[in-house]
Motif scaffolding. Sequence first.
Motif, PDB file in Angstrom:
ATOM      1  N   GLN A  17       0.750  -1.324  -0.102  1.00  0.00           N
ATOM      2  CA  GLN A  17      -0.224   0.109   0.004  1.00  0.00           C
ATOM      3  C   GLN A  17       0.895   1.399  -0.105  1.00  0.00           C
ATOM      4  O   GLN A  17       1.751   1.311   0.699  1.00  0.00           O
ATOM      5  CB  GLN A  17      -0.928   0.020   1.221  1.00  0.00           C
ATOM      6  N   SER A  35       0.861   3.694   1.454  1.00  0.00           N
ATOM      7  CA  SER A  35      -0.141   4.538   2.649  1.00  0.00           C
ATOM      8  C   SER A  35       0.807   5.204   3.386  1.00  0.00           C
ATOM      9  O   SER A  35       0.613   5.669   4.691  1.00  0.00           O
ATOM     10  CB  SER A  35      -0.842   3.630   3.427  1.00  0.00           C
ATOM     11  N   GLY A  61       9.942  -2.794   8.205  1.00  0.00           N
ATOM     12  CA  GLY A  61       9.088  -3.878   8.121  1.00  0.00           C
ATOM     13  C   GLY A  61       8.597  -4.254   6.809  1.00  0.00           C
ATOM     14  O   GLY A  61       8.838  -5.494   6.370  1.00  0.00           O
ATOM     15  N   ASN A  62       8.486  -3.410   6.042  1.00  0.00           N
ATOM     16  CA  ASN A  62       8.001  -3.718   4.931  1.00  0.00           C
ATOM     17  C   ASN A  62       9.171  -4.424   3.894  1.00  0.00           C
ATOM     18  O   ASN A  62       8.872  -5.405   3.253  1.00  0.00           O
ATOM     19  CB  ASN A  62       7.470  -2.400   3.800  1.00  0.00           C
ATOM     20  N   LYS A 109      -7.149  -2.516  12.959  1.00  0.00           N
ATOM     21  CA  LYS A 109      -7.225  -1.153  12.384  1.00  0.00           C
ATOM     22  C   LYS A 109      -8.342  -0.516  12.705  1.00  0.00           C
ATOM     23  O   LYS A 109      -8.535   0.738  12.997  1.00  0.00           O
ATOM     24  CB  LYS A 109      -7.004  -1.462  10.865  1.00  0.00           C
ATOM     25  N   GLY A 131       4.506 -10.553   4.339  1.00  0.00           N
ATOM     26  CA  GLY A 131       4.653 -10.943   5.945  1.00  0.00           C
ATOM     27  C   GLY A 131       3.640 -11.772   6.673  1.00  0.00           C
ATOM     28  O   GLY A 131       2.581 -11.991   6.080  1.00  0.00           O
ATOM     29  N   ASP A 164       1.981 -11.348   9.055  1.00  0.00           N
ATOM     30  CA  ASP A 164       0.774 -11.001   9.174  1.00  0.00           C
ATOM     31  C   ASP A 164      -0.560 -10.736   8.328  1.00  0.00           C
ATOM     32  O   ASP A 164      -1.840 -10.637   8.659  1.00  0.00           O
ATOM     33  CB  ASP A 164       0.765  -9.230   9.488  1.00  0.00           C
ATOM     34  N   GLN A 165      -0.226 -11.331   7.055  1.00  0.00           N
ATOM     35  CA  GLN A 165      -1.156 -11.262   6.227  1.00  0.00           C
ATOM     36  C   GLN A 165      -1.674 -12.910   5.635  1.00  0.00           C
ATOM     37  O   GLN A 165      -2.495 -13.236   4.927  1.00  0.00           O
ATOM     38  CB  GLN A 165      -0.488 -10.755   4.649  1.00  0.00           C
ATOM     39  N   ALA A 211      10.607 -12.120   9.478  1.00  0.00           N
ATOM     40  CA  ALA A 211       9.237 -11.972   8.844  1.00  0.00           C
ATOM     41  C   ALA A 211       8.308 -11.047   9.282  1.00  0.00           C
ATOM     42  O   ALA A 211       7.564 -10.536   8.885  1.00  0.00           O
ATOM     43  CB  ALA A 211       8.706 -13.244   8.935  1.00  0.00           C
ATOM     44  N   VAL A 265       8.365  -7.571  11.764  1.00  0.00           N
ATOM     45  CA  VAL A 265       9.409  -6.582  12.504  1.00  0.00           C
ATOM     46  C   VAL A 265       8.535  -5.730  13.511  1.00  0.00           C
ATOM     47  O   VAL A 265       7.422  -5.306  12.578  1.00  0.00           O
ATOM     48  CB  VAL A 265      10.121  -5.721  11.631  1.00  0.00           C
ATOM     49  N   LYS A 310       3.408  -4.372  15.369  1.00  0.00           N
ATOM     50  CA  LYS A 310       4.101  -4.179  14.360  1.00  0.00           C
ATOM     51  C   LYS A 310       4.483  -3.071  13.975  1.00  0.00           C
ATOM     52  O   LYS A 310       3.779  -1.945  14.110  1.00  0.00           O
ATOM     53  CB  LYS A 310       3.447  -5.287  13.301  1.00  0.00           C
ATOM     54  N   MET A 311       5.595  -2.869  13.251  1.00  0.00           N
ATOM     55  CA  MET A 311       6.380  -1.802  12.565  1.00  0.00           C
ATOM     56  C   MET A 311       5.211  -1.347  11.475  1.00  0.00           C
ATOM     57  O   MET A 311       5.216  -2.382  10.755  1.00  0.00           O
ATOM     58  CB  MET A 311       7.635  -2.154  12.359  1.00  0.00           C
ATOM     59  N   SER A 312       4.682  -0.334  11.595  1.00  0.00           N
ATOM     60  CA  SER A 312       3.762   0.117  10.585  1.00  0.00           C
ATOM     61  C   SER A 312       4.102   1.637   9.879  1.00  0.00           C
ATOM     62  O   SER A 312       4.388   2.412  10.803  1.00  0.00           O
ATOM     63  CB  SER A 312       2.594   0.175  11.003  1.00  0.00           C
ATOM     64  N   LYS A 313       3.826   1.624   8.707  1.00  0.00           N
ATOM     65  CA  LYS A 313       4.089   3.179   7.998  1.00  0.00           C
ATOM     66  C   LYS A 313       3.231   3.908   8.414  1.00  0.00           C
ATOM     67  O   LYS A 313       3.531   5.029   8.395  1.00  0.00           O
ATOM     68  CB  LYS A 313       4.227   2.677   6.262  1.00  0.00           C
ATOM     69  N   SER A 314       1.911   3.587   8.911  1.00  0.00           N
ATOM     70  CA  SER A 314       0.846   4.547   9.243  1.00  0.00           C
ATOM     71  C   SER A 314       0.852   4.595  10.621  1.00  0.00           C
ATOM     72  O   SER A 314      -0.083   5.498  11.228  1.00  0.00           O
ATOM     73  CB  SER A 314      -0.589   4.203   8.560  1.00  0.00           C
TER      74      SER A 314
HETATM   75  N1  AQP Z   1       6.191  -5.178  10.333  1.00  0.00           N
HETATM   76  C1  AQP Z   1       6.240  -5.789   9.435  1.00  0.00           C
HETATM   77  N2  AQP Z   1       6.902  -6.847   9.461  1.00  0.00           N
HETATM   78  C2  AQP Z   1       7.147  -7.694   8.494  1.00  0.00           C
HETATM   79  N3  AQP Z   1       6.228  -7.530   7.376  1.00  0.00           N
HETATM   80  C3  AQP Z   1       5.539  -6.648   7.206  1.00  0.00           C
HETATM   81  N4  AQP Z   1       4.509  -5.966   6.299  1.00  0.00           N
HETATM   82  C4  AQP Z   1       4.126  -4.792   6.820  1.00  0.00           C
HETATM   83  N5  AQP Z   1       4.545  -4.547   8.057  1.00  0.00           N
HETATM   84  C5  AQP Z   1       5.461  -5.497   8.211  1.00  0.00           C
HETATM   85  C6  AQP Z   1       4.510  -6.496   5.010  1.00  0.00           C
HETATM   86  O1  AQP Z   1       4.660  -5.605   3.835  1.00  0.00           O
HETATM   87  C7  AQP Z   1       3.979  -6.186   2.858  1.00  0.00           C
HETATM   88  C8  AQP Z   1       2.824  -4.688   2.232  1.00  0.00           C
HETATM   89  O2  AQP Z   1       2.237  -4.389   3.469  1.00  0.00           O
HETATM   90  P1  AQP Z   1       1.168  -3.294   3.214  1.00  0.00           P
HETATM   91  O3  AQP Z   1       1.768  -2.030   2.725  1.00  0.00           O
HETATM   92  O4  AQP Z   1       0.255  -3.684   1.957  1.00  0.00           O
HETATM   93  O5  AQP Z   1       0.193  -3.450   4.462  1.00  0.00           O
HETATM   94  P2  AQP Z   1       0.226  -3.609   5.921  1.00  0.00           P
HETATM   95  O6  AQP Z   1       0.885  -5.019   5.782  1.00  0.00           O
HETATM   96  O7  AQP Z   1      -0.729  -3.132   6.487  1.00  0.00           O
HETATM   97  O8  AQP Z   1       1.682  -2.685   6.206  1.00  0.00           O
HETATM   98  P3  AQP Z   1       1.976  -1.596   7.244  1.00  0.00           P
HETATM   99  O9  AQP Z   1       3.382  -1.000   6.874  1.00  0.00           O
HETATM  100  O10 AQP Z   1       1.342  -1.843   8.413  1.00  0.00           O
HETATM  101  O11 AQP Z   1       1.101  -0.305   6.235  1.00  0.00           O
HETATM  102  P4  AQP Z   1      -0.227   0.498   6.923  1.00  0.00           P
HETATM  103  O12 AQP Z   1       0.542   1.179   8.204  1.00  0.00           O
HETATM  104  O13 AQP Z   1      -0.797   1.275   6.001  1.00  0.00           O
HETATM  105  O14 AQP Z   1      -1.479  -0.592   7.354  1.00  0.00           O
HETATM  106  C9  AQP Z   1       2.858  -7.094   3.306  1.00  0.00           C
HETATM  107  O15 AQP Z   1       3.386  -8.165   2.829  1.00  0.00           O
HETATM  108  C10 AQP Z   1       3.159  -7.131   4.740  1.00  0.00           C
HETATM  109  O16 AQP Z   1       3.116  -8.575   5.218  1.00  0.00           O
END
Ligand code: AQP
Length: 335
Positions: A9, A11, A17-18, A111, A145, A147-148, A183, A185, A194-198
Motif C-alpha cells: 500500500q 499509505s 518492516g515492509n 485497524k 509478511g 501478518d497477512q 518475517a 518486524v 508491528k512496525m507500520s508505515k501509518s
Molecule cells: N512490520 C512488518 N513486518 C514484516 N512484514 C511487514 N509488512 C508490513 N509490515 C510488516 C509486509 O509488507 C507488505 C506490504 O504491506 P502493506 O503496505 O500492503 O500493508 P500492511 O501490512 O498493513 O503494512 P503497514 O506498513 O502496516 O501499512 P499500513 O500502516 O498502511 O497498514 C505485506 O506483505 C506485509 O506483510
Amino acid sequence: MQRVFSGIQPSGIPTLGNYLGAIRNWVKIQDNHDCLWCVVDLHAITVWQDPAVLRQQSLEMAAVLLACGVDPAKHILFLQSAVRAHAQLAWIFNCVARLGWLNRMTQFKDKAGKDRENVSSGLYVYPNLMAADIHAYHATRVPVGDDQRQHLELANDIAQKFNHDYGVDFFPNIEPVILGAGARVMSLRDGTKKMSKSDPSDQSRINLNDNADTIALKIRRAKTDPLPLPFDVQELAERPEARNLVGIYAALTDSDHASVLKEHGGQGFGPFKNALTMLLIEKLAPIASETQRLLSDQEALINLLRVGAERAAVIADPIVKEAERLVGFVGLRGD
Ligand code: AQP
C-alpha cells in the motif's frame, strides 16, 4: 513457472518492516518466478488519504521498489488503480465471501479498534479485494509478511466457494511464501506491536528514506530493557524489544537469532545498538539515494508504470471476463 503476485500500500513511506517482511523477498523470488508487483492504491484509500499525498506516495513506493531491485523488464510493476480487473473481480468476491469469514479477520479488528462503526466499509471488505488482486492473475504464490497469512486463507476460501458454487475448477489454490528471520518486524517503541508505515509515531519505525542521522537517533531511542543481551535465544521470549532488535540484526545479516547472540550475547544495548545502526545505514543508504534518483525523472517513472499496467491487463482481463461469464453476466462490454 509459477505466477507470483504481491502488493504494497502507498499509505506512507515504506518501512524496514515492509522491506524485511516483503520487498526483499520479492527481489529474491524474481529469479525463478513470473512476478506481478503491485502498488495497491485501491487498498490504501480504505483509510483516509490526502489525494495529493497519495499521488506522491504511489510514485515514491514504485521508486522504492525499483531501488530495492524489483525488475520491471522481466516482471511487471504497476499501480492497482490502473488495471480495472481488480475492482471488477472484487465485486464478484464481495458476493461470494461470507460476513462470518470477514468478521474473523484480526487485521480489521486491529485497524478498526474501538471506532468500528466509523471505519469505511472498504476496510471491512479489504480481504475480498486482496483475493481479487491475486486471483485475477491466477497467481499461485504470494510472498507476504506473517501478518497477512489469515487474508490468504480467506482468498483460498473464496476461490473454493466460487469453484463450488459455479461447478468449475477455475481459481487455483494459492500458497503464502513467508521467508526470512525478519518475517515480522515490531515497532521500535513497543515490541508487541508491528512496525507500520501509518503508525502516528515516526520514532516507531525506520523509513526506507531515513538518512544516517535519523536512523542512528531512532535506534538510540528504541525501547529496550535494563538487562544485557542474553546468550540463549529462549531468554528473549519475555523480552519483546530485545527480541525485535536481535531479529532485525539477524534478518539484515541473513542469519538467525542464535548466531546474533553468539556474537553479541553479554553486551549491553549501547554497543549492540551501534552495530545495528552501522548495519542499517550500510543496507539502506543505497536504497534511499537510488529512490531519489528515480524520483527526479517522474515522467520516466510514470511511463514505466503505464507499460506495467498494460501488461498486467493483458493477463487479468480474460480471466475476469471468464469469471463474469461463469457468474452469468451477458457480457456486452467490448473488451
Ligand atoms: N512490520 C512488518 N513486518 C514484516 N512484514 C511487514 N509488512 C508490513 N509490515 C510488516 C509486509 O509488507 C507488505 C506490504 O504491506 P502493506 O503496505 O500492503 O500493508 P500492511 O501490512 O498493513 O503494512 P503497514 O506498513 O502496516 O501499512 P499500513 O500502516 O498502511 O497498514 C505485506 O506483505 C506485509 O506483510
